[in-house]
Design a protein around this motif. Structure first.
Motif, PDB file in Angstrom:
ATOM      1  N   SER A  12       3.840 -37.182  14.937  1.00 50.11           N
ATOM      2  CA  SER A  12       4.200 -37.048  16.228  1.00 50.11           C
ATOM      3  C   SER A  12       5.351 -37.809  16.638  1.00 50.11           C
ATOM      4  O   SER A  12       5.637 -38.726  16.154  1.00 50.11           O
ATOM      5  CB  SER A  12       2.978 -37.307  17.137  1.00 50.11           C
ATOM      6  OG  SER A  12       1.812 -36.622  16.907  1.00 50.11           O
ATOM      7  N   ARG A 135      -0.425 -33.678  23.635  1.00 52.80           N
ATOM      8  CA  ARG A 135      -1.065 -34.570  24.859  1.00 52.80           C
ATOM      9  C   ARG A 135      -1.840 -33.698  25.383  1.00 52.80           C
ATOM     10  O   ARG A 135      -1.725 -32.688  25.938  1.00 52.80           O
ATOM     11  CB  ARG A 135       0.300 -35.026  25.629  1.00 52.80           C
ATOM     12  CG  ARG A 135       1.300 -36.119  25.318  1.00 52.80           C
ATOM     13  CD  ARG A 135       2.251 -36.536  26.201  1.00 52.80           C
ATOM     14  NE  ARG A 135       3.412 -37.139  25.704  1.00 52.80           N
ATOM     15  CZ  ARG A 135       3.414 -38.564  25.397  1.00 52.80           C
ATOM     16  NH1 ARG A 135       2.271 -39.139  25.634  1.00 52.80           N
ATOM     17  NH2 ARG A 135       4.442 -39.186  25.019  1.00 52.80           N
ATOM     18  N   GLY A 137      -4.324 -35.647  28.319  1.00 53.22           N
ATOM     19  CA  GLY A 137      -4.636 -36.459  29.684  1.00 53.22           C
ATOM     20  C   GLY A 137      -5.555 -36.004  30.749  1.00 53.22           C
ATOM     21  O   GLY A 137      -5.856 -34.644  30.374  1.00 53.22           O
ATOM     22  N   LYS A 171       7.129 -42.806  12.941  1.00 56.55           N
ATOM     23  CA  LYS A 171       6.554 -43.923  12.423  1.00 56.55           C
ATOM     24  C   LYS A 171       5.978 -43.521  11.272  1.00 56.55           C
ATOM     25  O   LYS A 171       5.588 -42.461  10.836  1.00 56.55           O
ATOM     26  CB  LYS A 171       5.493 -44.529  13.413  1.00 56.55           C
ATOM     27  CG  LYS A 171       4.340 -43.398  13.954  1.00 56.55           C
ATOM     28  CD  LYS A 171       3.261 -44.077  14.553  1.00 56.55           C
ATOM     29  CE  LYS A 171       2.027 -43.341  14.986  1.00 56.55           C
ATOM     30  NZ  LYS A 171       2.061 -41.968  15.426  1.00 56.55           N
TER      31      LYS A 171
HETATM   32  C1  LIG Z   1      -6.662 -33.164  21.606  1.00 53.84           C
HETATM   33  C2  LIG Z   1      -5.731 -34.002  21.476  1.00 53.84           C
HETATM   34  C3  LIG Z   1      -5.098 -34.645  22.601  1.00 53.84           C
HETATM   35  C4  LIG Z   1      -4.428 -35.953  22.746  1.00 53.84           C
HETATM   36  N1  LIG Z   1      -3.902 -36.338  23.871  1.00 53.84           N
HETATM   37  C5  LIG Z   1      -2.837 -37.410  23.903  1.00 53.84           C
HETATM   38  C6  LIG Z   1      -2.443 -37.976  24.867  1.00 53.84           C
HETATM   39  O1  LIG Z   1      -2.697 -37.450  26.088  1.00 53.84           O
HETATM   40  N2  LIG Z   1      -1.642 -38.945  24.917  1.00 53.84           N
HETATM   41  C7  LIG Z   1      -1.341 -39.543  23.735  1.00 53.84           C
HETATM   42  O2  LIG Z   1      -0.308 -40.551  23.777  1.00 53.84           O
HETATM   43  N3  LIG Z   1      -1.682 -39.027  22.464  1.00 53.84           N
HETATM   44  C8  LIG Z   1      -2.609 -37.968  22.684  1.00 53.84           C
HETATM   45  N4  LIG Z   1      -2.900 -37.400  21.481  1.00 53.84           N
HETATM   46  C9  LIG Z   1      -2.606 -37.957  20.035  1.00 53.84           C
HETATM   47  C10 LIG Z   1      -1.250 -37.683  19.693  1.00 53.84           C
HETATM   48  O3  LIG Z   1      -0.892 -36.222  19.858  1.00 53.84           O
HETATM   49  C11 LIG Z   1      -0.905 -38.225  17.992  1.00 53.84           C
HETATM   50  O4  LIG Z   1      -1.767 -37.406  17.471  1.00 53.84           O
HETATM   51  C12 LIG Z   1      -1.445 -39.524  17.850  1.00 53.84           C
HETATM   52  O5  LIG Z   1      -0.455 -40.317  18.558  1.00 53.84           O
HETATM   53  C13 LIG Z   1      -1.299 -39.815  16.129  1.00 53.84           C
HETATM   54  O6  LIG Z   1       0.219 -39.646  15.839  1.00 53.84           O
HETATM   55  P1  LIG Z   1       0.153 -38.636  14.667  1.00 53.84           P
HETATM   56  O7  LIG Z   1       0.017 -37.095  14.948  1.00 53.84           O
HETATM   57  O8  LIG Z   1       1.740 -38.905  14.104  1.00 53.84           O
HETATM   58  O9  LIG Z   1      -0.653 -39.013  13.624  1.00 53.84           O
HETATM   59  C14 LIG Z   1      -3.737 -36.289  21.469  1.00 53.84           C
HETATM   60  C15 LIG Z   1      -4.384 -35.730  20.288  1.00 53.84           C
HETATM   61  C16 LIG Z   1      -5.366 -34.690  20.284  1.00 53.84           C
HETATM   62  C17 LIG Z   1      -5.699 -34.078  18.964  1.00 53.84           C
END
Ligand SMILES: Cc1cc2nc3c(=O)[nH]c(=O)nc-3n(C[C@H](O)[C@H](O)[C@H](O)COP(=O)(O)O)c2cc1C
Length: 186
Positions: A12, A135, A137, A171
């Motif tokens: 992400s 995201r 939220g 990251k």
């Molecule tokens: C259903 C769902 C909702 C999410 N909502 C948020 C959010 O509102 N804010 C946030 O910072 N990360 C949220 N995330 C997590 C990030 O999208 C991300 O997956 C996480 O920071 C880990 O990073 P990576 O995808 O690089 O492993 C959400 C993930 C999922 C699956």
């Protein structure tokens, strides 16, 4: 990038800058989303794309949600809500468009399918060298936001996928030992 590298290294990106993806990139992204597994071909997907003035309108909807939740919310709270969508040049709201009462395809399967579509967007964006962040939220579940986006009673906002150019470095990908998560019945 080969397919396995993409699957192993997708990451992400919260820091996103303009410009928004091009129409060609978006076409490739949506085609990836539409390869989500889909029981009984219900196509339980709806995408609402926000850019430019659309991001401002989404921010207004978030601020309205805050105000409806607490009519005494101060300017700082409302402004923070307004600014949330401005963290990227584009947002795609991924909505599970749920068909109720389908034999063998309960709502949860249709929502999962929409989640797979959101993952398809993330993977395609990464493959194209774009940044993306899923995201949700509290606004994803808010009545005012649901109404503003035209959701039916059974529909769900599955994701607000923020999209744009990479505004920083990815990251390092967390190293998980698959054995921690896997049980084998041999
Ligand atoms: C259903 C769902 C909702 C999410 N909502 C948020 C959010 O509102 N804010 C946030 O910072 N990360 C949220 N995330 C997590 C990030 O999208 C991300 O997956 C996480 O920071 C880990 O990073 P990576 O995808 O690089 O492993 C959400 C993930 C999922 C699956």
């Amino acid at each position: 990038m080969d397919a396995m590298t993409l699957l192993h290294e997708r990451s992400s990106m919260g820091k996103l800058t303009g410009p928004a993806p091009t129409p060609e990139q978006l076409d490739a992204i949506y085609r990836a989303a539409l390869r989500a597994p889909d029981h009984k071909e219900l196509r339980p997907w709806r995408f609402v794309e926000f850019s430019g003035e659309g991001l401002t309108r989404l921010g207004e909807l978030f601020a309205e949600a805050e105000y409806r939740e607490d009519p005494h919310a101060g300017d700082a709270v409302l402004d923070a809500a307004r600014k949330k969508p401005l963290r990227a040049p584009m947002i795609i709201a991924v909505i599970a468009k749920v068909t109720p009462d389908v034999a063998k395809v309960p709502k949860i399967e249709q929502v999962i399918s929409a989640g797979c579509a959101a993952h398809g967007i993330l993977l395609a964006a990464h493959a194209l060298g774009l940044g993306a962040m899923w995201r949700s939220g509290k606004y994803a579940f808010d009545t005012t936001v649901r109404k503003g986006l035209g959701l039916g009673d059974d529909d769900e906002v599955v994701a607000f996928v923020y999209l744009g150019q990479l505004g920083g470095r990815h990251k390092p990908v967390a190293a998980h030992d698959a054995r921690t998560f896997v049980e084998r019945w041999n």
